[in-house]
Write an enzyme that holds these catalytic residues in place. Structure first.
Site, PDB file in Angstrom:
ATOM      1  N   CYS A   2       0.854  -1.184   0.000  1.00 12.64           N
ATOM      2  CA  CYS A   2       0.000   0.000   0.000  1.00 12.64           C
ATOM      3  C   CYS A   2       0.891   1.235   0.000  1.00 12.64           C
ATOM      4  CB  CYS A   2      -0.854  -0.005   1.256  1.00 12.64           C
ATOM      5  SG  CYS A   2      -1.744  -1.535   1.478  1.00 12.64           S
ATOM      6  N   ARG A  27       1.637   1.778  -5.999  1.00  8.29           N
ATOM      7  CA  ARG A  27       1.905   0.758  -4.985  1.00  8.29           C
ATOM      8  C   ARG A  27       0.662  -0.057  -4.657  1.00  8.29           C
ATOM      9  NH1 ARG A  27       6.410   1.702  -2.150  1.00  8.29           N
ATOM     10  NH2 ARG A  27       5.555   0.523  -0.408  1.00  8.29           N
ATOM     11  N   TRP A  72      -3.599  -1.956  -1.438  1.00 10.77           N
ATOM     12  CA  TRP A  72      -3.554  -3.206  -2.206  1.00 10.77           C
ATOM     13  C   TRP A  72      -4.006  -4.262  -1.219  1.00 10.77           C
ATOM     14  CZ3 TRP A  72      -1.048  -7.963  -1.974  1.00 10.77           C
ATOM     15  CH2 TRP A  72      -1.112  -8.733  -3.138  1.00 10.77           C
ATOM     16  N   ASN A  98       0.832  -0.256   6.204  1.00  7.36           N
ATOM     17  CA  ASN A  98       1.285  -1.037   5.052  1.00  7.36           C
ATOM     18  C   ASN A  98       2.036  -2.228   5.616  1.00  7.36           C
ATOM     19  OD1 ASN A  98       2.153  -2.041   2.611  1.00  7.36           O
ATOM     20  ND2 ASN A  98       3.908  -0.647   2.485  1.00  7.36           N
ATOM     21  N   GLY A  99       1.614  -3.448   5.246  1.00 10.06           N
ATOM     22  CA  GLY A  99       2.290  -4.648   5.735  1.00 10.06           C
ATOM     23  C   GLY A  99       1.246  -5.703   6.105  1.00 10.06           C
ATOM     24  N   GLU A 450      10.442 -13.766 -19.471  1.00 10.44           N
ATOM     25  CA  GLU A 450      10.183 -12.321 -19.283  1.00 10.44           C
ATOM     26  C   GLU A 450       9.125 -11.831 -20.267  1.00 10.44           C
ATOM     27  OE1 GLU A 450      10.612 -10.300 -17.103  1.00 10.44           O
ATOM     28  OE2 GLU A 450      10.354  -8.351 -18.008  1.00 10.44           O
ATOM     29  N   LYS A 454       5.584 -10.135 -19.103  1.00 10.29           N
ATOM     30  CA  LYS A 454       5.140  -8.805 -19.563  1.00 10.29           C
ATOM     31  C   LYS A 454       3.728  -8.882 -20.136  1.00 10.29           C
ATOM     32  CE  LYS A 454       7.322  -6.531 -17.932  1.00 10.29           C
ATOM     33  NZ  LYS A 454       8.146  -7.266 -17.055  1.00 10.29           N
ATOM     34  N   GLU A 457       0.916  -9.859 -17.413  1.00 10.67           N
ATOM     35  CA  GLU A 457       0.621  -8.950 -16.296  1.00 10.67           C
ATOM     36  C   GLU A 457      -0.061  -7.660 -16.751  1.00 10.67           C
ATOM     37  OE1 GLU A 457       3.842  -7.389 -13.960  1.00 10.67           O
ATOM     38  OE2 GLU A 457       5.196  -7.361 -15.651  1.00 10.67           O
ATOM     39  N   HIS A 473       7.960 -32.136 -24.508  1.00 12.18           N
ATOM     40  CA  HIS A 473       7.690 -32.872 -23.256  1.00 12.18           C
ATOM     41  C   HIS A 473       6.371 -32.429 -22.642  1.00 12.18           C
ATOM     42  CE1 HIS A 473      11.678 -34.603 -23.453  1.00 12.18           C
ATOM     43  NE2 HIS A 473      12.150 -33.394 -23.718  1.00 12.18           N
ATOM     44  N   LYS A 572       3.411  -2.144  -7.593  1.00 12.30           N
ATOM     45  CA  LYS A 572       4.790  -2.004  -8.075  1.00 12.30           C
ATOM     46  C   LYS A 572       5.794  -2.614  -7.116  1.00 12.30           C
ATOM     47  CE  LYS A 572       8.033  -0.597 -10.791  1.00 12.30           C
ATOM     48  NZ  LYS A 572       8.237  -1.319 -12.072  1.00 12.30           N
TER      49      LYS A 572
HETATM   50  C1  AGP Z   1       7.656  -7.199 -13.237  1.00 14.02           C
HETATM   51  O1  AGP Z   1       7.115  -6.621 -14.402  1.00 14.02           O
HETATM   52  C2  AGP Z   1       6.688  -7.275 -12.113  1.00 14.02           C
HETATM   53  N1  AGP Z   1       6.117  -6.012 -11.821  1.00 14.02           N
HETATM   54  C3  AGP Z   1       7.234  -7.984 -10.891  1.00 14.02           C
HETATM   55  O2  AGP Z   1       7.471  -9.314 -11.273  1.00 14.02           O
HETATM   56  C4  AGP Z   1       8.554  -7.438 -10.286  1.00 14.02           C
HETATM   57  O3  AGP Z   1       9.632  -7.671 -11.160  1.00 14.02           O
HETATM   58  C5  AGP Z   1       8.827  -8.195  -8.977  1.00 14.02           C
HETATM   59  O4  AGP Z   1       7.764  -7.922  -8.080  1.00 14.02           O
HETATM   60  C6  AGP Z   1      10.167  -7.823  -8.320  1.00 14.02           C
HETATM   61  O5  AGP Z   1      10.139  -6.478  -7.934  1.00 14.02           O
HETATM   62  P1  AGP Z   1      11.527  -5.798  -7.457  1.00 14.02           P
HETATM   63  O6  AGP Z   1      12.439  -5.818  -8.652  1.00 14.02           O
HETATM   64  O7  AGP Z   1      11.141  -4.427  -7.016  1.00 14.02           O
HETATM   65  O8  AGP Z   1      12.080  -6.630  -6.329  1.00 14.02           O
END
Ligand code: AGP
Length: 577
Positions: A2, A27, A72, A98-99, A450, A454, A457, A473, A572
């Site tokens: 959050c 966030r 969040w 937050n937590g 990756e 992308k 998400e 496989h 984020k």
């Molecule tokens: C990547 O596009 C995502 N938003 C997510 O996987 C991110 O890479 C992951 O949460 C790690 O975050 P960080 O690099 O801040 O540790």
């Protein structure tokens, strides 16, 4: 994860908190709320909304002390009742958190005579402080956090006190020192328009903010001194600069980010480590996987690249002869932080590859290399990824004593890919599908992971990344003309194997988008669409093959009217495990 913010000073708090929440929205954005201590009645007034911060209608809450929160959801759905700030029974105390409070149910049980209105763990803190309050707010917070188990960044205010009490354990919180005003927030992006003077709280520290003073204490209430830091960026870095989305801006910033990161001074790393462990999450883990291939190829040191969430519970065989590398854009990811702490307990030397200056992971590593990506707002990480790769290439050069041919020109190669892409034409053909496969080999197996991340998400299309050799496989059972495959097939040592994979897919009517090397005409026999990259040293291809995949994900998400910068269910910075 959050976003929290607090203000105490001589100005009206409401608009300052609202603007700050907008900067913290990346966030988490399920719901939002603001509490202000009314300057006349001294009552605490609340305004909450479900959804993005902009839903917080401009309500004239009058007062110069206030707290804000953008959520969040961890415990309880996004509803008004579950939105922060939370109040105690009397409405005299307001809390934002937050937590995750691990023992919130036990505490809730011990407060049977209290009236709870939400399903959240955070509300329990407001009632716990109420129970412990007998006139001294700071002491009530200290007594309460000593009963809490879990992670928290807390801001607390009381209608009868002209102060904000802040406490931290495991979740980031930073204090902004102003002129006859002070602020507190989850990160500096919400403070920088008011002040560049900040103090980072560490775990089990408490701060008391008044409009003209900031005092910091340890968990026993003993006064401690903390140094101020002056932050070195300003709000222009956190603007879209004419791009439709932050993600598109950040994709296009990569050539400059790569040039800046290539100028980073690396600390001297010992060359005789028995093992190198890399732990990270999501995109940062994919960077670590590329790092494994590069460092092992160049320096012949065993490298273990693991997700931090697995590493931390795997009882790893790591010790004083090993190097542990934490890769993290935010420097606050809970799993990565826990993995780092475990590695340190086991005696390993620790190194951070981090983007956010003075973040928790950066401050807890023995050494840190800051990627020069600048603030990354888009939830989908792009420029942070390529800057992490650059640091890993530079580490491989240092550990091996050999330079990697072409590394110094790779920023221009990336620029070329950005300028020459025809992504929109390709995206138009595929944006309505429901499933995608991404395949790659060797150095570009992590690129397949990756690319899939992308896409999934930000467009919500189901996408799987696979080692191409694994197709037969199992995954090839998925191939139909409705399940396209992205095949990452630059002209490299495994090219012919990738061609075989593509032929197997074509034989089953699968459609293929190939990422290939400029000048490769043969590939058009197997691929329906080709996204070209310049012909570079094979070792460097992961830096280039990822660019068309970032753009493809972006374009498809945009065509599907998705919220590219703030995709559903995500945040984020994942500061909870
Ligand atoms: C990547 O596009 C995502 N938003 C997510 O996987 C991110 O890479 C992951 O949460 C790690 O975050 P960080 O690099 O801040 O540790």
């Amino acid at each position: 994860m959050c976003g929290i913010i607090g203000y105490i000073g001589h100005k009206q708090a409401y608009d300052i908190l609202l603007e700050g929440l907008k900067r913290l929205e990346y966030r988490g954005y399920d719901s939002a709320g603001i509490a202000v201590q009314d300057s006349k009645s001294h009552k605490i007034e609340l305004n909450k909304a479900v959804g993005h911060v902009e839903k917080l209608k401009k309500k004239e809450l009058k007062g110069t002390i206030g707290l804000g929160h953008t959520r969040w959801a961890t415990h309880g759905k996004p509803t008004l009742e579950n939105a922060h700030p939370h109040l105690d029974c009397s409405g005299d105390i307001a809390v934002v958190h937050n937590g995750i409070i691990e023992n919130f149910l036990e505490i809730k049980d011990s407060l049977k005579n209290h009236k709870f209105v939400s399903d959240t763990d955070s509300e329990v803190v407001a009632h716990l402080i109420e129970k412990n309050y007998s006139g001294d707010l700071r002491q009530a917070v200290i007594d309460s956090i000593n009963e809490l188990y879990g992670t928290y960044a807390l801001c607390v205010m009381h209608k009868d006190h002209d102060e904000i009490v802040v406490a931290r354990n495991g979740s980031p919180i930073v204090i902004g020192i102003g002129d006859n005003e002070n602020l507190v927030a989850s990160d500096v992006s919400a403070l920088v328009e008011h002040t560049k003077r900040v103090i980072y709280l560490d775990d089990l520290e408490i701060a008391v903010l008044k409009k003209d003073s900031v005092e910091i204490f340890d968990k026993n209430g003993k006064r401690i001194d903390k140094k101020e830091t002056v932050i070195d960026w300003d709000l222009t870095h956190a603007e879209k600069a004419g791009y439709k989305h932050f993600m598109l801006k950040e994709i296009n910033e990569q050539p400059d980010v790569i040039r800046n990161t290539l100028n980073v001074e690396l600390p001297e790393i010992k060359k005789d480590y028995k093992n190198i462990f890399i732990a990270a999450c999501g995109t940062a883990w994919h960077a670590g996987l590329v790092g494994k291939y590069i460092i092992e190829k160049q320096a012949r040191i065993p490298v273990h690249a693991e997700t931090a969430s697995e590493f931390r519970y795997s009882n790893p065989i790591i010790g004083k002869d090993d190097l542990f590398i934490a890769i993290s854009q935010s420097g606050e990811t809970a799993d990565t932080l826990a993995a780092l702490r475990l590695a340190k307990e086991n005696g390993a030397k620790t190194l951070g590859i981090i983007n956010v200056m003075n973040s928790t992971i950066a401050r807890e590593c023995d050494d840190v290399i800051y990627t020069r990506a600048g603030i990354e707002i888009g939830v989908a990480s792009t420029k942070a990824y390529t800057s992490q790769l650059i640091v890993l290439y530079m580490l491989a050069e240092q550990l091996s004593g050999e330079s990697i041919e072409g590394l110094e020109n790779v920023a221009s190669n990336v620029q070329e890919v950005l300028e020459k892409n025809h992504i929109s034409d390709v995206a138009k053909k595929y944006f309505r599908v429901y499933n995608f496969l991404f395949i790659g080999r060797n150095l570009n197996f992590p690129t397949a992971l990756e690319g899939a991340l992308k896409l999934k998400e930000i467009s919500y299309i189901h996408a799987e990344g696979y080692a191409a050799g694994e197709m037969k496989h199992g995954p090839i059972a998925l191939v139909t003309d409705q399940v396209p495959t992205v095949a990452i097939a630059p002209k490299d040592s495994v090219y012919s194997k990738m061609v075989s994979n593509m032929q197997e897919i074509k034989a089953r009517n699968g459609r293929i988008i190939a990422v290939a090397t400029e000048g490769d005409k043969q590939i058009t026999q197997y691929a329906d669409d080709v996204l070209y990259i310049p012909n570079v040293n094979e070792l460097l291809t992961p830096l280039l093959t990822v660019i068309p995949l970032q753009l493809l994900a972006y374009k498809i998400a945009e065509m599907r009217d998705c919220d590219v910068d703030k995709p559903r269910n995500l945040a984020k910075s994942v500061t909870v495990e």
